[in-house]
Scaffold this motif. Structure first.
Motif, PDB file in Angstrom:
ATOM      1  N   ARG A 209      43.177  14.865  25.904  1.00  0.00           N
ATOM      2  CA  ARG A 209      43.133  15.624  27.285  1.00  0.00           C
ATOM      3  C   ARG A 209      43.417  14.974  28.356  1.00  0.00           C
ATOM      4  O   ARG A 209      43.149  13.994  28.871  1.00  0.00           O
ATOM      5  CB  ARG A 209      41.785  16.016  27.342  1.00  0.00           C
ATOM      6  CG  ARG A 209      41.225  16.974  26.841  1.00  0.00           C
ATOM      7  CD  ARG A 209      41.868  18.528  27.281  1.00  0.00           C
ATOM      8  NE  ARG A 209      42.499  18.740  25.814  1.00  0.00           N
ATOM      9  CZ  ARG A 209      42.869  20.691  26.329  1.00  0.00           C
ATOM     10  NH1 ARG A 209      43.297  20.661  27.068  1.00  0.00           N
ATOM     11  NH2 ARG A 209      43.559  20.313  25.136  1.00  0.00           N
TER      12      ARG A 209
ATOM     13  N   GLY B  41      44.079   9.132  28.026  1.00  0.00           N
ATOM     14  CA  GLY B  41      43.682  10.218  27.646  1.00  0.00           C
ATOM     15  C   GLY B  41      43.135  10.887  26.573  1.00  0.00           C
ATOM     16  O   GLY B  41      42.725  11.851  25.885  1.00  0.00           O
TER      17      GLY B  41
ATOM     18  N   CYS C   8      49.328  24.445  31.163  1.00  0.00           N
ATOM     19  CA  CYS C   8      48.830  23.273  31.255  1.00  0.00           C
ATOM     20  C   CYS C   8      50.053  22.310  31.665  1.00  0.00           C
ATOM     21  O   CYS C   8      49.837  21.694  32.140  1.00  0.00           O
ATOM     22  CB  CYS C   8      49.207  22.619  30.251  1.00  0.00           C
ATOM     23  SG  CYS C   8      50.973  22.988  29.346  1.00  0.00           S
TER      24      CYS C   8
ATOM     25  N   ALA D 266      49.038  17.359  25.620  1.00  0.00           N
ATOM     26  CA  ALA D 266      47.049  18.138  24.658  1.00  0.00           C
ATOM     27  C   ALA D 266      47.889  19.421  24.570  1.00  0.00           C
ATOM     28  O   ALA D 266      46.718  18.988  23.097  1.00  0.00           O
ATOM     29  CB  ALA D 266      46.747  18.725  26.220  1.00  0.00           C
ATOM     30  N   TYR D 267      49.114  19.473  23.562  1.00  0.00           N
ATOM     31  CA  TYR D 267      49.379  20.553  22.503  1.00  0.00           C
ATOM     32  C   TYR D 267      50.558  20.492  21.585  1.00  0.00           C
ATOM     33  O   TYR D 267      51.265  20.838  21.607  1.00  0.00           O
ATOM     34  CB  TYR D 267      49.887  21.924  23.769  1.00  0.00           C
ATOM     35  CG  TYR D 267      48.547  22.302  23.677  1.00  0.00           C
ATOM     36  CD1 TYR D 267      47.585  22.583  22.984  1.00  0.00           C
ATOM     37  CD2 TYR D 267      48.738  22.318  25.854  1.00  0.00           C
ATOM     38  CE1 TYR D 267      46.195  23.353  24.400  1.00  0.00           C
ATOM     39  CE2 TYR D 267      47.196  23.051  26.269  1.00  0.00           C
ATOM     40  CZ  TYR D 267      46.184  23.032  26.206  1.00  0.00           C
ATOM     41  OH  TYR D 267      45.215  23.597  26.311  1.00  0.00           O
TER      42      TYR D 267
END
Length: 765
Positions: free
Chosen positions: A77, A100, A189, A195-196
């Motif tokens: 994240r 993150g 986002c 994050a993906y």
């Protein structure tokens, strides 16, 4: 990149914490302890690859995984201040590993259901973990994609809102075989896809990620890491909706439209198109009445076309395109109706409304080329993917675009499925395929040295031939009643011959249902532009089309291409004063509607608009305003077109045997001195229609025309010179009886009045 690597290749190493309490969800958060498993908290290579967007299997690292002593949870994240695990009524704070990453190990025997709570700038938000889900794409879909045979490709690739493992979200899938990694980014986002990261699904080159909580209306793109490590952010090639240009993001969408055209669809295939009435109104939706949406067009365009009597509309390309000046012929979103006029469901509503009024819908379809925009298809994943690697084949010299690599099975599948998509998802009744000639010839618009021959040393693009054959065969098999129409400007053999029917070239037919007769358009328009005094020397321009009229199944187009770029509108092409121009215009339309083949007329020509079409200005609707002094001049032409269509529909001789030589017979093809043409059309039962055209400005009274002796009385059913159309009202009143005097090879003859610059139709009474 070795896409066969598995998570077993390296041990997963994460932070471990003390056991979490089994208290209620409202209990205090349990902080992570600081006991560490051996070595580093996260494999350095995994960390680097996830941060750089080059990890092929993020699910092997992120999410929940059994480890010695429990279950490890690893979360990525970026920018989060804290992440908390929510499970079994407990909340456990994850340890911040930097960059993150957050992790914890719980002493559990099995992976529990869980959610995550992330804190950004002191604000909390809960969400499901995308990395706890199995792939949402079936193995069979991957098999078909790998074979290049997925006929419903749009259901496998792209963005699909769905419920997966009991959770609402969107499955994102994209084909990018050369990519070192792919991530989803979007407005959900802040367009940072860190994050993906998506997972590679093996050798197919497909990347997939199910993102919980993302639904209809979300904007997205794919952040692709090229083989050289650089990044490119691309719109989804399979997006079913796009942002309104000039914005370029893809939009997650689902359809809620309920079709009401069951009767139309049930009977669409009752009669083959080439044996049915087919009178087409060509429309550029954005400029027909500028400012109208799909739903507004559904009412106004349907009413107008119904009143004018056309059987079909043909729409200039509606697939999404960035530059309005291309009129839709430089497509970037092959699966997305342009958002300029509304949503995909709005476009379905337009088609549905037309169908309920008994009007078919043909779409212009552009598989010949695509633009080079760096957010779209060009070098999509860092390598030549949709376009050939050889620049001599990739570059389209006429339009500054790229051609498709028809020899690549996945690209061919992309296009074949796209043709099916428009017909199945939008109930479209046919596709007019643009620029077919540029696809068929490797040397199209290229000089010596600018092209490479095929494997046999020829100039034919064999891959393009195979693609067109597959597209046509697939479409006719899956979608009964549809028609494909080729805009093909050469004498390629067998454009409308069946794909299994091998002709002189040995390649088989291309399998189209019909072909635009570009030769007829060129020759007849050249003739009509000449002063009548000179037409005597060019009479063959009006008769030559019958030499090859049955070599293919033809459409006679007076299209948008004929009324732009200085070519002038149809009524402005012809010489003479205003009365003569309109008379020529009307006579030409009467000739066109009677000639073997189907008719296509571009918008504005049906009411004799004098100005060239302008996309920005739209049509000159004021010419039909009763307050406009010249309104009867234009209204009369529109009334003629309505009557042409009405008589055409009611007269099987004009359409039933369009593709049979026995359906046509010249009466006189050599009356060049008189500027007269006359011929017979025949229905399947032999009932004739007589068409006579006088392209001179003088009345020809008692003009003899040979006719069969089987008809005892003829009556004029259409005359383009009638006063109600703006003409001089010369013509044939009452019944006409043949004389037993042979003429033009027929046993009897009629004495007919041919008005100046006019066409008349007669049929047995």
């Amino acid at each position: 990149m070795d896409t066969t690597e598995t998570s077993a290749a390296r041990p997963l190493t994460v932070l471990r914490t003390s056991p979490a309490p089994t208290s209620h969800a409202a209990a205090p958060t349990v902080a992570a302890g600081h006991a560490r498993v051996p070595e580093v908290p996260l494999d350095a290579q995994d960390r680097q690859r996830l941060l750089s967007g080059t990890h092929h299997d993020p699910h092997a690292v992120l999410g929940a995984h059994p480890v010695p002593g429990g279950v490890a949870f690893v979360v990525l994240r970026p920018y989060a201040q804290a992440v908390t695990l929510l499970t079994g009524g407990r909340s456990v704070a994850l340890h911040d590993m930097g960059d993150g990453f957050f992790s914890v190990v719980l002493p559990l025997d099995a992976t529990p259901a869980y959610r995550l709570r992330a804190t950004y700038d002191g604000r909390d938000g809960e969400h499901e973990d995308p990395y706890r889900f199995l792939p949402a794409l079936a193995e069979f879909d991957l098999h078909l994609i790998g074979e290049g045979r997925h006929e419903e490709l749009w259901k496998a690739l792209g963005a699909h809102p769905m419920t997966h493992q009991g959770v609402l979200g969107t499955r994102f899938t994209v084909w990018a075989p050369h990519a070192s990694g792919v991530r989803v980014c979007g407005d959900f986002c802040h367009w940072d896809g860190a994050a993906y990261p998506m997972r590679s699904l093996g050798s197919t080159g497909v990347w997939e990620l199910f993102v919980p909580g993302i639904g209809e209306g979300a904007l997205y793109k794919f952040d692709i890491t090229r083989p050289d490590g650089t990044h490119t952010v691309r719109a989804d090639p399979m997006a079913r909706r796009a942002e309104v240009p000039p914005a370029t993001a893809s939009v997650v969408t689902r359809s809620a439209h309920v079709w009401e055209d069951a009767e139309w669809m049930a009977h669409r295939a009752d009669r083959p198109v080439h044996q049915a009435p087919f009178s087409v109104y060509e429309v550029h939706l954005e400029s027909w009445r500028p400012g109208l949406s799909y739903r507004q067009l559904a009412d106004q365009l349907t009413d107008y076309v119904t009143d004018a009597g056309f059987t079909h509309v043909e729409l200039l390309p509606v697939a999404e395109y960035p530059f309005s000046g291309s009129w839709g012929y430089q497509v970037t979103g092959f699966y997305a109706p342009t958002s300029r006029l509304g949503t995909p469901d709005d476009f379905k509503y337009l088609v549905d409304t037309l169908h309920q009024a008994g009007i078919g819908v043909i779409l212009d379809w552009v598989p010949a080329h695509f633009p080079k925009d760096d957010w779209a298809l060009a070098t999509f994943d860092g390598e030549h993917l949709y376009e050939p690697a050889d620049p001599r084949r990739a570059e389209h010299p006429d339009w500054g675009t790229l051609t498709f690599d028809y020899g690549r099975k996945e690209v061919r599948n992309f296009l074949v499925a796209n043709a099916t998509y428009w017909c199945e998802e939008f109930h479209v009744d046919g596709l007019r395929v643009d620029a077919v000639a540029s696809m068929l010839y490797l040397d199209y618009s290229r000089e010596e040295g600018q092209w490479s021959p095929n494997e046999s040393g020829g100039r034919e693009n064999l891959d393009a031939v195979a693609f067109l054959q597959e597209m046509n065969a697939t479409l006719y098999r899956r979608c009964p009643g549809v028609v494909t129409i080729a805009e093909e400007s050469t004498a390629w053999d067998g454009v409308t011959r069946a794909t299994h029917d091998t002709g002189p070239g040995g390649l088989g037919g291309l399998g189209f249902g019909m072909k635009w007769n570009m030769g007829w358009s060129h020759d007849s328009l050249e003739y009509i532009k000449r002063d009548p005094v000179h037409r005597v020397y060019h009479h063959g321009e009006m008769t030559f089309s019958m030499v090859y009229a049955y070599s293919e199944n033809y459409v006679l187009p007076v299209s948008h291409d004929e009324v732009v770029h200085g070519k002038q509108a149809l009524v402005s092409k012809v010489p003479g004063d205003w009365w003569q121009r309109r008379a020529n215009h009307r006579a030409y339309l009467g000739f066109m509607w009677a000639h073997p083949g189907k008719q296509l007329l571009f918008m504005g020509q049906e009411f004799a608009q004098g100005a060239e079409w302008s996309q920005e200005r739209g049509l000159d609707w004021g010419l039909l305003d009763p307050a406009y002094p010249a309104e009867p001049d234009h209204r009369g032409v529109l009334d003629l077109v309505r009557d042409l269509n009405d008589e055409y529909r009611a007269t099987p001789a004009l359409w039933e045997r369009d593709t049979e030589p026995a359906g046509f017979s010249w009466i006189t093809a050599d009356a060049a001195e008189d500027n007269v043409l006359a011929f017979l059309r025949f229905a399947a039962d032999g009932t004739p229609l007589l068409a006579a055209c006088n392209f001179s400005p003088v009345v020809r009274r008692d003009y003899p025309l040979g006719v069969p002796d089987s008809v005892t009385v003829w009556r004029e059913i259409l005359n383009t010179d009638l006063a109600c159309y703006g003409g001089g009202d010369a013509g044939n009143r009452g019944p006409l009886k043949p004389d037993p005097e042979a003429a033009h090879g027929h046993p009897a003859s009629l004495r007919v009045t041919l008005p100046p610059l006019a066409t008349v139709w007669l049929r047995p009474e």
